[in-house]
Each structure stands twice: as C-alpha cells, then as structure tokens.
Design a protein around this motif. Sequence first.
Motif, mmCIF file in Angstrom:
data_model
loop_
_atom_site.group_PDB
_atom_site.id
_atom_site.type_symbol
_atom_site.label_atom_id
_atom_site.label_comp_id
_atom_site.label_asym_id
_atom_site.label_seq_id
_atom_site.Cartn_x
_atom_site.Cartn_y
_atom_site.Cartn_z
ATOM 1 N N ASN A 190 1.431 47.838 -48.245
ATOM 2 C CA ASN A 190 2.707 48.168 -48.997
ATOM 3 C C ASN A 190 3.998 47.465 -48.692
ATOM 4 O O ASN A 190 4.337 47.267 -47.570
ATOM 5 C CB ASN A 190 2.979 49.626 -48.724
ATOM 6 C CG ASN A 190 3.884 50.112 -49.882
ATOM 7 O OD1 ASN A 190 4.785 49.396 -50.426
ATOM 8 N ND2 ASN A 190 4.022 51.214 -50.103
ATOM 9 N N GLY A 191 4.470 46.462 -49.709
ATOM 10 C CA GLY A 191 5.112 45.646 -49.660
ATOM 11 C C GLY A 191 5.042 44.160 -49.236
ATOM 12 O O GLY A 191 5.878 43.305 -49.201
ATOM 13 N N SER A 192 3.829 44.070 -49.102
ATOM 14 C CA SER A 192 3.272 42.598 -48.771
ATOM 15 C C SER A 192 3.486 41.800 -50.071
ATOM 16 O O SER A 192 3.514 42.297 -51.187
ATOM 17 C CB SER A 192 1.781 42.538 -48.395
ATOM 18 O OG SER A 192 0.934 42.960 -49.281
ATOM 19 N N THR A 193 3.436 40.405 -49.921
ATOM 20 C CA THR A 193 3.289 39.675 -51.065
ATOM 21 C C THR A 193 2.071 39.884 -52.224
ATOM 22 O O THR A 193 2.430 39.960 -53.506
ATOM 23 C CB THR A 193 3.464 38.070 -50.804
ATOM 24 O OG1 THR A 193 4.280 37.791 -49.946
ATOM 25 C CG2 THR A 193 3.649 37.214 -51.926
ATOM 26 N N TRP A 228 0.722 42.809 -52.444
ATOM 27 C CA TRP A 228 0.823 44.022 -52.897
ATOM 28 C C TRP A 228 1.901 44.015 -54.218
ATOM 29 O O TRP A 228 1.517 44.560 -55.330
ATOM 30 C CB TRP A 228 1.321 44.930 -51.901
ATOM 31 C CG TRP A 228 1.524 46.397 -52.203
ATOM 32 C CD1 TRP A 228 0.542 47.391 -52.168
ATOM 33 C CD2 TRP A 228 2.697 47.005 -52.849
ATOM 34 N NE1 TRP A 228 1.192 48.582 -52.466
ATOM 35 C CE2 TRP A 228 2.407 48.326 -53.075
ATOM 36 C CE3 TRP A 228 3.880 46.472 -53.406
ATOM 37 C CZ2 TRP A 228 3.297 49.183 -53.608
ATOM 38 C CZ3 TRP A 228 4.890 47.492 -53.883
ATOM 39 C CH2 TRP A 228 4.392 48.604 -53.919
ATOM 40 N N LYS A 229 2.978 43.113 -53.969
ATOM 41 C CA LYS A 229 3.917 43.235 -55.014
ATOM 42 C C LYS A 229 3.611 42.326 -56.079
ATOM 43 O O LYS A 229 3.746 42.842 -57.471
ATOM 44 C CB LYS A 229 5.223 42.301 -54.611
ATOM 45 C CG LYS A 229 5.903 43.140 -53.286
ATOM 46 C CD LYS A 229 7.101 42.266 -52.778
ATOM 47 C CE LYS A 229 7.860 42.973 -51.763
ATOM 48 N NZ LYS A 229 8.990 41.973 -51.128
ATOM 49 N N ASN A 230 2.853 41.263 -55.906
ATOM 50 C CA ASN A 230 2.230 40.565 -57.256
ATOM 51 C C ASN A 230 1.031 41.469 -57.982
ATOM 52 O O ASN A 230 1.339 41.258 -59.204
ATOM 53 C CB ASN A 230 1.319 39.258 -56.574
ATOM 54 C CG ASN A 230 2.330 38.295 -56.234
ATOM 55 O OD1 ASN A 230 3.483 38.404 -56.385
ATOM 56 N ND2 ASN A 230 2.013 37.385 -55.247
ATOM 57 N N GLU A 263 1.112 44.582 -58.011
ATOM 58 C CA GLU A 263 1.936 45.669 -58.709
ATOM 59 C C GLU A 263 2.665 45.189 -59.968
ATOM 60 O O GLU A 263 2.571 46.149 -60.931
ATOM 61 C CB GLU A 263 3.004 46.192 -57.605
ATOM 62 C CG GLU A 263 4.011 47.312 -58.091
ATOM 63 C CD GLU A 263 3.489 48.561 -58.007
ATOM 64 O OE1 GLU A 263 3.932 49.728 -58.355
ATOM 65 O OE2 GLU A 263 2.317 48.643 -57.590
ATOM 66 N N LYS A 264 3.122 43.966 -59.918
ATOM 67 C CA LYS A 264 3.690 43.565 -61.219
ATOM 68 C C LYS A 264 2.668 43.684 -62.271
ATOM 69 O O LYS A 264 2.805 44.159 -63.439
ATOM 70 C CB LYS A 264 4.195 42.311 -61.110
ATOM 71 C CG LYS A 264 5.583 42.130 -60.197
ATOM 72 C CD LYS A 264 6.055 40.834 -60.091
ATOM 73 C CE LYS A 264 7.033 40.768 -59.105
ATOM 74 N NZ LYS A 264 7.647 39.251 -58.953
ATOM 75 N N LYS A 293 1.927 47.413 -63.690
ATOM 76 C CA LYS A 293 2.693 47.762 -64.506
ATOM 77 C C LYS A 293 2.715 47.391 -65.828
ATOM 78 O O LYS A 293 2.895 48.234 -66.649
ATOM 79 C CB LYS A 293 4.041 47.552 -63.956
ATOM 80 C CG LYS A 293 4.575 48.457 -62.545
ATOM 81 C CD LYS A 293 6.111 47.913 -62.210
ATOM 82 C CE LYS A 293 6.366 48.710 -60.892
ATOM 83 N NZ LYS A 293 7.643 48.664 -60.480
#
Length: 235
Positions: free
Chosen positions: A162-165, A167-169, A171-172, A175
């Motif tokens: 959670n919060g790693s690069t 994970w963020k990519n 997540e985008k 969505k």
Amino acid sequence: MKNYKMVVVRHPFDRLLSAYRDKIERIQGRDFYYRKYGYRILTQFRHAKEMEKIAKLEMIKKDVFHSMLSQLLELRNGVRYIEVNGTRTKVFDEKRPISQARPTFREFVQYLLRADPNSMDEHWRPMYLDCNPCQYSFDLILKVESMDSDRDIVFKLLQLTNGSTSWKNLEKIWKRWINKGVNPRNSSNTPYRDSRYYFSQVTKSDLQLLYLIYEPDFLLFNYSPKVFFDMGINP
C-alpha cells in the motif's frame, strides 16, 4: 513477483451501448468516427428524404462558411476563427461534420447486423475474437461490473505494498475501470439516460440476431441477455 495474464470483460450489450454513446452519438471530438461510421450509417439506414434535407443543410452552412473566409483571422490546430462585429467566433473546419445529424441506436444495431464481426472496430468487435480464453490461458478473468470488489483480491495476489509506486500506478488504472463499470441500466447511478431508452428503439427480433453475433462472449464470460431482450419492442 510472478507475472499474471489477465483480461477484463464487460456485458456485451452494455459494451455496445457505451461504444455507441462515446463514438457514434457524441459527435464533438469524434470526427474520425463520424466520417468513417456515422455518416455511412446515416446514408445506409436513414430515409432518403431526410438525408436530402441534411445534405441541403450542410450545403447552406458550407456556403455561409466560405463567405466568411475573407474575415479569417488565424488557423490553429485545425480550428478557424472569424470576426463578426468585433467579436471573435469559432467556426467549423471544412472537414468536420456540419449537420450534427447522428445515427440512432436502432440504426447502429442495423449496421452491426450487416457487418463482418472480424472487420468491426475494436470498440464493438466481439471480445472473443481478440482475447478468447480457450486460446489464451488467462490466470484471471475480471469483469468491469465487479472491478471494485475484485480490487483487493488482485492487489493481494500481486503482493503490492500500500502506497508503493506500483500500487499507486495500478490504483489509477483501476479507478478508470471502476468508473466504466457504473451500470448504465440504472439511471440513479449514472448521469446518462437509462439503457431502456436506447434498447427500446430495437425490435426483439433484432436483439435476438444481435445476440447471435456476440453469443460466444455471453457464453464464455457468463452473461445473460434477458434484461435487454425485455427492453426490446415488438415490430
């Protein structure tokens, strides 16, 4: 980390309606689709007298357009500007659709019933032609309708922190899929008109024929056409 092969699918009829609304019904910014599909569908399925009116309207607007060329101020990214009574006004490029006429959903379905599935545009070509699970060994088959609930399972499987690069990519991307998954059949969950508005334009017999084109998608990915058949009209 292990690599996984995934495919994301969607109810075939929801997918068709989404493609129609984005590529055919919405003309603004869709010049390519209007010229390649929209106007072709109109000329093939719209009544000849109505098409004659559209053609005359286009010619009138084109004459007005040419009469204004002498007042042309600039050409920027294909958009022309004129000045009328001291006010700068944006006008259509000559190559853009001027009439704003667009095919109805019924006319779009008529076009699909006569098209070769293998030659269809990627946005409405049957999914099994591009990602057949019998041909490709997918580890995961995800559905747009359940992307939100599938999220935690996939993220855990990929062992993302959670919060790693990474994970963020992801997540985008996730969505974006969740937004697409809003059910257009329920007007309370979407700003768009209910699917019934569109599918009630189509006869039940044509919906049956449309189903046959996409039947492998329904069977392979476990979708039912019943709710859409109920929306169809009797001829």
